[in-house]
Design a protein around this motif. Structure first.
Motif, mmCIF file in Angstrom:
data_model
loop_
_atom_site.group_PDB
_atom_site.id
_atom_site.type_symbol
_atom_site.label_atom_id
_atom_site.label_comp_id
_atom_site.label_asym_id
_atom_site.label_seq_id
_atom_site.Cartn_x
_atom_site.Cartn_y
_atom_site.Cartn_z
ATOM 1 N N ASP A 40 0.831 -1.200 0.000
ATOM 2 C CA ASP A 40 0.000 0.000 0.000
ATOM 3 C C ASP A 40 0.863 1.247 0.000
ATOM 4 N N TYR A 41 0.480 2.247 -0.804
ATOM 5 C CA TYR A 41 1.162 3.543 -0.775
ATOM 6 C C TYR A 41 0.605 4.450 0.331
ATOM 7 N N ASN A 42 -0.458 3.999 1.015
ATOM 8 C CA ASN A 42 -1.179 4.861 1.969
ATOM 9 C C ASN A 42 -1.619 6.152 1.283
ATOM 10 N N ALA A 43 -2.187 5.984 0.097
ATOM 11 C CA ALA A 43 -2.679 7.123 -0.683
ATOM 12 C C ALA A 43 -4.019 6.746 -1.300
ATOM 13 N N THR A 44 -4.904 7.743 -1.434
ATOM 14 C CA THR A 44 -6.217 7.506 -2.020
ATOM 15 C C THR A 44 -6.494 8.508 -3.132
ATOM 16 N N CYS A 45 -7.388 8.111 -4.031
ATOM 17 C CA CYS A 45 -7.847 9.022 -5.084
ATOM 18 C C CYS A 45 -9.239 8.589 -5.505
ATOM 19 N N MET A 46 -9.903 9.432 -6.272
ATOM 20 C CA MET A 46 -11.245 9.120 -6.760
ATOM 21 C C MET A 46 -11.260 8.871 -8.268
ATOM 22 N N GLY A 47 -10.164 9.195 -8.951
ATOM 23 C CA GLY A 47 -10.121 9.053 -10.401
ATOM 24 C C GLY A 47 -9.346 7.832 -10.839
ATOM 25 N N ARG A 48 -9.325 7.615 -12.153
ATOM 26 C CA ARG A 48 -8.611 6.485 -12.737
ATOM 27 C C ARG A 48 -7.144 6.810 -12.935
ATOM 28 N N ILE A 49 -6.315 5.763 -12.939
ATOM 29 C CA ILE A 49 -4.918 5.907 -13.335
ATOM 30 C C ILE A 49 -4.878 5.849 -14.863
ATOM 31 N N ARG A 50 -4.390 6.911 -15.493
ATOM 32 C CA ARG A 50 -4.421 7.004 -16.953
ATOM 33 C C ARG A 50 -3.116 6.597 -17.621
ATOM 34 N N ALA A 51 -1.981 6.801 -16.952
ATOM 35 C CA ALA A 51 -0.690 6.488 -17.570
ATOM 36 C C ALA A 51 0.374 6.379 -16.493
ATOM 37 N N PRO A 87 3.504 8.402 -6.422
ATOM 38 C CA PRO A 87 2.860 7.880 -5.218
ATOM 39 C C PRO A 87 3.830 7.540 -4.090
ATOM 40 N N VAL A 88 5.121 7.405 -4.408
ATOM 41 C CA VAL A 88 6.112 7.115 -3.370
ATOM 42 C C VAL A 88 6.480 8.390 -2.619
ATOM 43 N N THR A 89 6.848 9.439 -3.361
ATOM 44 C CA THR A 89 7.247 10.706 -2.721
ATOM 45 C C THR A 89 6.048 11.567 -2.361
ATOM 46 N N ARG A 90 4.869 11.259 -2.934
ATOM 47 C CA ARG A 90 3.625 11.997 -2.705
ATOM 48 C C ARG A 90 3.667 13.433 -3.242
ATOM 49 N N LYS A 91 4.535 13.667 -4.176
ATOM 50 C CA LYS A 91 4.566 14.960 -4.852
ATOM 51 C C LYS A 91 3.580 14.917 -6.021
ATOM 52 N N LEU A 92 2.804 15.995 -6.185
ATOM 53 C CA LEU A 92 1.871 16.030 -7.301
ATOM 54 C C LEU A 92 1.686 17.449 -7.805
ATOM 55 N N ASN A 93 1.129 17.547 -9.007
ATOM 56 C CA ASN A 93 0.847 18.856 -9.591
ATOM 57 C C ASN A 93 -0.307 18.711 -10.571
ATOM 58 N N LEU A 94 -1.054 19.794 -10.756
ATOM 59 C CA LEU A 94 -2.160 19.801 -11.703
ATOM 60 C C LEU A 94 -1.643 20.026 -13.119
ATOM 61 N N LEU A 95 -2.305 19.412 -14.084
ATOM 62 C CA LEU A 95 -1.966 19.600 -15.481
ATOM 63 C C LEU A 95 -3.040 20.459 -16.144
#
Length: 416
Positions: free
Chosen positions: A160-171, A193-201
Motif C-alpha cells: 500500500d502507498y497509503n494514498a487515495t484518489c477518486m479518479g482512474r490511473i491514466r498512464a 505515489p512514493v514521494t507523494r509529490k503532485l501537480n495539476l496539469l
C-alpha cells in the motif's frame, strides 16, 4: 535591594555556567560516539542505501543530513530508477480501509482513513488554495486506495502507498502516474505515489474514457510528454501532446482515418516510440508514434493478433507475444523501427496456456508473467523452461484483465 540584585545576578551566572558546562559535556559525548563509528566514504554509503526497499529508502532520508543529500541527489535517483523492478499498480475500493463506530452517523458506521493516508483530492484543494470550509464533502466510499502488487520469487504480494484518489490511473512511466481529478471534469494530476509529490496539469480536450488513450513518456532530450489520443463523433482520431511543465497542449496530426478502431489496451513504449493495438481481435498491424518527431505510421505484425495476444516492452525491444497453437506461445521481437522486421526468438510449449494473457517481462531476470482468466498469475522461467503458478499471499488482491497498470517505484520527479 542591592544585595537581592547581587544574589539574583549570582544565581543567573551560576545557571548560565551550568548550562554551558552541560552543553560542552554533550558535545564531547557526541564527538566520542562519532569517533567510535568507522568512517564510510560517501560512495560506499550510497551503494548501501540504493539496495534498500523503496519504503525504507523514504524513511532513511531523515536519518541525517548526509543521507538526505545522497538520496535527494539526481545521480542517486537515476541509479535507483535503473535498479527498480516492474510492479502492477492498481486501485482498490476504500471500503477495505479501517472503519470505526460513529453514533452520529445514520448508518452507524463511518469510514475513517489512516491519519497518515495521503489524499489526492485534499492535496489538489491545497494547491488551489481552497479553504477547508469551502471544500465539497467527499463520500469516502467513492475513494480508491492506490496499491501495487509485487511478483517475485514465485509469490505475489500486495503493498500500500497509503494514498487515495477518486479518479482512474491514466498512464505511468518511471514511477510517475497520471490520475483523473474526479472533482473537476477533464482535469488531470501528475504524481509520484512514493514521494507523494503532485501537480495539476492544464485542461486538454474532453472525451469519454472509452474513446481516448493516454501515454506518459520520457523524452530523449529530457523531461516528460503526455500524449492524448481521442476519437470524435465522426470517428476521426485527434491527438494532442503536453510537455510536462508547459501551460498548454499542442495539437499534432493523428493517425490516418480508420487506422485505430479501439482504445482498449494501454499503449506500449519501446524503441523510441509508442505502439497501439488498433482492434480488440484480429489486428494485422500496430499503430506507432515516434516520440522525437511525433509522426504516426503502421507496422505490420508477423501474424494476426488475437484476443489473448499482447505487444510489450522487453529489454529495450518491442515484443509480440502470440498464441500459436493450443499449447504454444511464440515470442517475436522487433529490433528497430527502421527495418520493421520481426524475429521469432522463442516458443513456449509447456503447460495448459491457451487462456494465459501476457503481463510483462521482468527487467533483471529472463522471466515472463501471465494472467489466467480466473485471476491466477503464472511465471515462465526461460532458463529453467518451466511454467509455474505464482503463490498468492494472504490478503493479496486478485487481478482481473484491465484493472492494473505496469509501473515501477522510484523517487523520480517530473521536474528533474
Amino acid at each position: 535591594m542591592g544585595e537581592k540584585t547581587c544574589k539574583s545576578m549570582s544565581l543567573l551566572k551560576l545557571a548560565e555556567e551550568r548550562e554551558s558546562m552541560k552543553k560542552k559535556l554533550d558535545e564531547e559525548k557526541q564527538k566520542q560516539q562519532l569517533d567510535s563509528v568507522p568512517y564510510l566514504p560517501k560512495d560506499c554509503v550510497s551503494n548501501i542505501l540504493i539496495r534498500l526497499p523503496i519504503e525504507s529508502l523514504q524513511q532513511s532520508r531523515f536519518v541525517c543530513k548526509p543521507w538526505y543529500g545522497i538520496i535527494k541527489s539526481p545521480t542517486f535517483i537515476r541509479d535507483n530508477l535503473h535498479r527498480a523492478e516492474k510492479v502492477l499498480i492498481f486501485l482498490s475500493p476504500v471500503k477495505r480501509l479501517s472503519r470505526w463506530w460513529d453514533q452520529d452517523s445514520d448508518s452507524g458506521f463511518r469510514f475513517q482513513e489512516n491519519p497518515n493516508t495521503f489524499s489526492v483530492e485534499s492535496k489538489v484543494f491545497e494547491l488551489k488554495s481552497v479553504h477547508m470550509l469551502l471544500q465539497p464533502l467527499v463520500n469516502p466510499t467513492f475513494k480508491y486506495a492506490i496499491k501495487f502488487m509485487v511478483l517475485e520469487d514465485g509469490k505475489s504480494t500486495t503493498r500500500d502507498y497509503n494514498a487515495t484518489c477518486m479518479g482512474r490511473i491514466r498512464a505511468s512511466v518511471d514511477g510517475l502516474i497520471v490520475v483523473d481529478n474526479a472533482l473537476e471534469k477533464g482535469e488531470l494530476v501528475i504524481m509520484n505515489p512514493v514521494t507523494r509529490k503532485l501537480n495539476l496539469l492544464p485542461l486538454g480536450t474532453l472525451y469519454p474514457p472509452h474513446d481516448e488513450s493516454f501515454a506518459l513518456v520520457c523524452c530523449n532530450a529530457g523531461g516528460y510528454k503526455l500524449v492524448h489520443m481521442f476519437r470524435d463523433e465522426s470517428q476521426f482520431i485527434g491527438c494532442e501532446v503536453l510537455k510536462i511543465g508547459e501551460k498548454s497542449w499542442r495539437d499534432i496530426d493523428g493517425p490516418s482515418f480508420g487506422l485505430i478502431k479501439w482504445f482498449g489496451y494501454d499503449p506500449v513504449f519501446a524503441i523510441g516510440a509508442l505502439h497501439w493495438v488498433p482492434e480488440i481481435d484480429h489486428s494485422e498491424y500496430i499503430v506507432t508514434m515516434t516520440i522525437d518527431d511525433e509522426k504516426f505510421h503502421k507496422i505490420m505484425l508477423p501474424k494476426t493478433s488475437r484476443f489473448n495476444d499482447r505487444i510489450m516492452e522487453a529489454y529495450e525491444r518491442l515484443c509480440f507475444v502470440t498464441h500459436e497453437e493450443v499449447n504454444e506461445i511464440s515470442i517475436w521481437v522487433l529490433g528497430s523501427l527502421s527495418e520493421e522486421a520481426w524475429t521469432n526468438t522463442y516458443t513456449i510449449a509447456v503447460g495448459c496456456i491457451r487462456d494465459l494473457i501476457p503481463l510483462y517481462f521482468t527487467r533483471f531476470k529472463w522471466e515472463l508473467y501471465f494472467l489466467d482468466k480466473d485471476g491466477s498469475v503464472f511465471c515462465f522461467d526461460f532458463e529453467d523452461q518451466h511454467m509455474k503458478k505464482v503463490t498468492t499471499t494472504k490478503g493479496c488482491f486478485k487481478l482481473a484483465n484491465g484493472e492494473y497498470t505496469l509501473h515501477v517505484n522510484s523517487l523520480v520527479s517530473w521536474q528533474t
